[in-house]
Scaffold this motif. Structure first.
Motif, short mmCIF file in Angstrom:
data_model
loop_
_atom_site.label_atom_id
_atom_site.label_comp_id
_atom_site.label_asym_id
_atom_site.label_seq_id
_atom_site.Cartn_x
_atom_site.Cartn_y
_atom_site.Cartn_z
N SER A 104 0.84 -1.11 -0.01
CA SER A 104 -0.01 -0.03 -0.02
C SER A 104 0.69 1.29 0.03
N ASP A 105 0.49 2.24 -1.00
CA ASP A 105 1.07 3.52 -1.22
C ASP A 105 2.54 3.22 -1.48
N ALA A 106 2.94 2.14 -1.79
CA ALA A 106 4.51 2.06 -2.44
C ALA A 106 4.50 2.59 -3.65
N VAL A 107 5.64 3.22 -4.14
CA VAL A 107 5.86 3.48 -5.54
C VAL A 107 6.94 2.81 -6.45
N PHE A 108 6.29 2.02 -7.44
CA PHE A 108 6.88 1.16 -8.08
C PHE A 108 7.17 1.69 -9.62
N LYS A 109 7.48 3.08 -9.77
CA LYS A 109 7.59 3.82 -11.02
C LYS A 109 8.81 3.12 -11.68
N GLU A 110 8.65 2.69 -12.80
CA GLU A 110 9.61 2.11 -13.84
C GLU A 110 10.47 0.94 -13.08
N ALA A 111 9.88 0.40 -12.34
CA ALA A 111 10.50 -0.95 -11.74
C ALA A 111 10.08 -2.02 -12.62
N ILE A 112 11.08 -3.08 -12.59
CA ILE A 112 10.89 -4.13 -13.30
C ILE A 112 10.44 -5.34 -12.24
N LEU A 113 9.15 -5.88 -12.76
CA LEU A 113 8.55 -6.84 -11.86
C LEU A 113 8.28 -8.12 -12.41
N LEU A 114 8.77 -8.45 -13.42
CA LEU A 114 8.35 -9.53 -14.32
C LEU A 114 8.59 -10.98 -13.16
#
Length: 162
Positions: A104-114
């Motif tokens: 919650s409320d975390a920022v994953f901008k431009e993160a690689i989550l594959l």
């Protein structure tokens, strides 16, 4: 003619004698926690930019409000971890088991989550703007996406393209 050469020589000597300013380096050696046993560890509010947590056990670890920009969390176990309000911009979170995690409320901008596993996660207000996810992950996350990120002002559903 001689006075010009003398002036150039004098200026050259002055320049060489002046102390050079110290060049500030804004880079420190990143922290490495590869293959570490860090279950239940408290990293809340810590600055962990570019830290490496590859193949680490981060089960029930507390990352509330942590700065994980550019961190590498590849192939780690993060079941029941608390990432509330953490900044994972440009992080590599591929092949990570996030089952039961609080995102919650975390920022994953431009993160690689594959190939990350998102079973039973809390996504309320998470920002996935320009994150790299596969279609199946997006479809799964859209079923439970809600809220607006307090740091970026972006709606979770919009950041996922739901």
């Amino acid at each position: 003619m001689f006075w010009r050469q003398g002036l150039v020589l004098l200026l050259g000597i002055i320049v060489l004698c002046l102390p050079f300013p110290a060049w500030a380096v804004d880079w420190t050696h990143p922290l490495s926690f590869s293959n570490a046993e860090l279950s239940r560890h408290d990293f809340s509010g810590d600055s962990l930019q570019a830290a490496e947590f590859s193949n680490a056990n981060l089960e029930m670890t507390n990352f509330v409000g942590a700065d994980l920009r550019g961190a590498v969390l590849s192939a780690s176990v993060m079941t029941n971890a608390n990432l509330h309000g953490a900044d994972l911009t440009n992080a590599m979170v591929d092949q990570v088991n996030l089952t039961g995690a609080d995102l919650s409320d975390a920022v994953f901008k431009e993160a690689i989550l594959l190939r990350a596993i998102f079973n039973n996660v809390n996504l309320e207000g998470a920002d996935f703007t320009d994150a790299i996810l596969d279609k199946a992950q997006i479809k799964e996350l859209c079923t439970k996406a809600s809220g607006v990120n307090s740091q970026t002002g972006v709606e979770t559903r919009d950041s996922l393209g739901c």
